[in-house]
Design a protein around this motif. Structure first.
Motif, short mmCIF file in Angstrom:
data_model
loop_
_atom_site.label_atom_id
_atom_site.label_comp_id
_atom_site.label_asym_id
_atom_site.label_seq_id
_atom_site.Cartn_x
_atom_site.Cartn_y
_atom_site.Cartn_z
N TYR A 29 0.83 -1.20 0.00
CA TYR A 29 0.00 0.00 0.00
C TYR A 29 0.87 1.25 0.00
O TYR A 29 0.62 2.21 -0.76
CB TYR A 29 -0.93 0.00 1.22
CG TYR A 29 -1.77 1.25 1.32
CD1 TYR A 29 -3.03 1.31 0.74
CD2 TYR A 29 -1.29 2.38 1.96
CE1 TYR A 29 -3.80 2.45 0.80
CE2 TYR A 29 -2.04 3.54 2.03
CZ TYR A 29 -3.30 3.57 1.44
OH TYR A 29 -4.04 4.73 1.51
N ARG A 30 1.88 1.28 0.85
CA ARG A 30 2.75 2.46 0.92
C ARG A 30 3.52 2.66 -0.38
O ARG A 30 3.77 3.80 -0.80
CB ARG A 30 3.69 2.34 2.12
CG ARG A 30 2.98 2.56 3.45
CD ARG A 30 3.97 2.63 4.61
NE ARG A 30 4.54 1.33 4.91
CZ ARG A 30 3.98 0.46 5.75
NH1 ARG A 30 2.85 0.76 6.36
NH2 ARG A 30 4.55 -0.71 5.99
N ALA A 33 0.93 4.15 -2.80
CA ALA A 33 0.63 5.53 -2.44
C ALA A 33 1.80 6.46 -2.77
O ALA A 33 1.61 7.57 -3.26
CB ALA A 33 0.30 5.62 -0.95
N LYS A 67 -8.45 0.79 -1.96
CA LYS A 67 -8.43 1.18 -0.55
C LYS A 67 -8.12 2.68 -0.43
O LYS A 67 -8.70 3.39 0.40
CB LYS A 67 -7.39 0.36 0.22
CG LYS A 67 -7.39 0.59 1.72
CD LYS A 67 -6.42 -0.34 2.44
CE LYS A 67 -6.90 -1.77 2.36
NZ LYS A 67 -6.04 -2.67 3.16
N MET A 68 -7.20 3.17 -1.25
CA MET A 68 -6.91 4.60 -1.27
C MET A 68 -8.14 5.40 -1.68
O MET A 68 -8.46 6.42 -1.06
CB MET A 68 -5.76 4.90 -2.24
CG MET A 68 -4.39 4.48 -1.78
SD MET A 68 -3.08 5.06 -2.92
CE MET A 68 -3.18 6.84 -2.66
N TYR A 73 -8.27 9.15 -0.59
CA TYR A 73 -6.88 9.48 -0.88
C TYR A 73 -6.58 9.44 -2.39
O TYR A 73 -5.51 9.86 -2.81
CB TYR A 73 -5.94 8.51 -0.17
CG TYR A 73 -5.98 8.58 1.33
CD1 TYR A 73 -6.56 9.67 1.98
CD2 TYR A 73 -5.46 7.56 2.13
CE1 TYR A 73 -6.60 9.75 3.36
CE2 TYR A 73 -5.49 7.63 3.51
CZ TYR A 73 -6.06 8.72 4.12
OH TYR A 73 -6.11 8.79 5.48
N ALA A 74 -7.50 8.91 -3.18
CA ALA A 74 -7.31 8.84 -4.62
C ALA A 74 -8.67 8.91 -5.29
O ALA A 74 -9.70 8.57 -4.71
CB ALA A 74 -6.59 7.55 -5.04
N ILE A 85 -4.01 10.56 -7.30
CA ILE A 85 -3.96 10.90 -5.90
C ILE A 85 -4.66 12.24 -5.65
O ILE A 85 -4.67 13.12 -6.51
CB ILE A 85 -2.50 10.94 -5.39
CG1 ILE A 85 -2.45 10.87 -3.86
CG2 ILE A 85 -1.77 12.20 -5.90
CD1 ILE A 85 -1.10 10.50 -3.31
N GLY A 89 -4.73 12.50 -0.05
CA GLY A 89 -3.79 11.40 -0.17
C GLY A 89 -2.35 11.86 -0.02
O GLY A 89 -1.53 11.18 0.59
N GLY A 94 1.03 8.27 2.59
CA GLY A 94 1.14 6.82 2.59
C GLY A 94 0.60 6.14 3.82
O GLY A 94 0.72 4.93 3.98
#
Length: 376
Positions: A29-30, A33, A67-68, A73-74, A85, A89, A94
């Motif tokens: 995920y990070r 992101a 998920k973002m 966040y996106a 993004i 976000g 992240g």
């Protein structure tokens, strides 16, 4: 298989495994992101992100991107799936979103405790709707291209909800003076004496796959609103008569949502407008949320009583969430007596006596509109 058609991770490839096989929670995920944050102006396909970070599974990357998007966040565009993004976000840097609720009790807590950031930095607290939250419902309707009309008194949070749901939002603020050029664009003068055509929010949202809020849509003359209809139906195409009759086609992600304030002078919900929106959602003030955000109980009770008069036709105005949150801010800055007096003064002249009486009953003190007094 097409790299931009997400698929489930293959067995042996953990959903959170990245290029180096790192299985730490949230590692992929990070990575995802961070890649979006490094390209804030780009709308990226799932396969492009997967290749750029050398991930093993397009499906796992897709889940991280979704998920973002669910956290605000996106921005998620479809056909093919693409993501960009948002400011929220970038600010999150992240950070993993809060985990989804696991049961009924968790859902009740999460529905109130997980605010969604708006573009101006304010937080929106989602409310329950159709078995989910209002933010989630609007995002699902956008994904299926189902237009929504939000209606309710001014100040109940219609605009805040839309801003929370769609970080890529563009807005047309409707009035009786709104013209077609406010949607399509117009020529503006240049310093050298020439003119340049600047596209309006409808054109920009269609070409960039963004959401468009038509606020106070029922104040706009029906002939002007008609410019929206070909963009909303199966054609999804308009032309710009004032600029070479240029043709504009909507790309995936383009979405129209409108706001309507019933009872406001000049607001007319025509059949032509109402029929263009498949879902109509009433937005009312959430009294529990007002209390949760620090509005004193007597102010909330006064507002509830006044809204009952408004619904019965005995009043033309009553405080909504906007006024109650303003009450809380004034109270924190100037104290309770000034906040009560200010709320009385915000009422229209014809309703001020009733508002003052309701506040006096709940607070047990004499109330008068906030007024300058004598010099000390």
């Amino acid at each position: 298989m097409d790299p931009d058609t997400p698929h489930a991770p293959t067995s042996g490839s953990p959903p959170d495994a990245g290029s180096g096989g790192d299985r730490r929670p949230g590692y992929l995920y990070r990575q995802v992101a961070a890649h979006l944050a490094d390209h804030p102006d780009q709308v990226l396909k799932v396969g492009e992100v997967t290749t750029a970070i050398a991930a093993r599974s397009t499906g796992a990357v897709f889940e991280a991107l979704k998920k973002m998007a669910a956290a605000g966040y996106a921005t998620h565009h479809t056909g093919p799936h693409r993501f960009q993004i948002t400011k929220a976000g970038i600010d999150a840097a992240g950070t993993m979103p809060a985990p989804a609720p696991r049961g009924p009790a968790d859902s009740r807590r999460a529905g109130r405790r997980q605010p969604v950031p708006r573009p101006n930095g304010d937080l929106y607290f989602p409310r329950r709707l159709a078995g989910a939250t209002d933010v989630d419902v609007l995002r699902r309707l956008r994904d299926k291209r189902i237009p929504v009309l939000l209606y309710g008194p001014p100040g109940t949070g219609k605009t805040a909800l839309v801003e929370a749901a769609f970080p890529d939002l563009l807005t047309v603020a409707g009035t009786g003076d709104t013209v077609v050029e406010d949607f399509l664009g117009n020529f503006i003068p240049l310093p050298d004496g020439g003119f340049e055509f600047v596209y309006g929010p409808l054109v920009v949202s269609m070409r960039e796959g963004r959401a468009l809020l038509v606020d106070d849509a029922t104040l706009i003359p029906p002939k002007v609103l008609a410019v929206l209809y070909p963009a909303m139906d199966g054609r999804r195409v308009i032309s710009i008569p004032g600029y070479r009759n240029e043709r504009v086609e909507a790309v995936d992600g383009f979405y129209v949502i409108a706001g309507h304030n019933p009872g406001v002078h000049g607001a007319i919900l025509t059949e032509a407008l109402a029929s263009r929106f498949d879902v109509h959602i009433e937005v009312t003030t959430d009294w529990d949320l007002a209390r949760h955000l620090g509005v004193p109980a007597p102010a909330v009770q006064a507002a509830i009583a006044l809204n009952a008069d408004l619904a019965a036709g005995r009043a033309s105005w009553a405080p909504q969430l906007r006024e109650l949150l303003g009450f809380a801010r004034v109270r924190k800055t100037l104290g309770l007596p000034a906040a009560v007096a200010n709320l009385a003064g915000r009422a229209p002249e014809q309703d001020r006596e009733a508002v003052t009486a309701a506040l006096q009953q709940q607070f047990g003190t004499e109330v008068a509109a906030l007024t300058l007094g004598k010099q000390r």
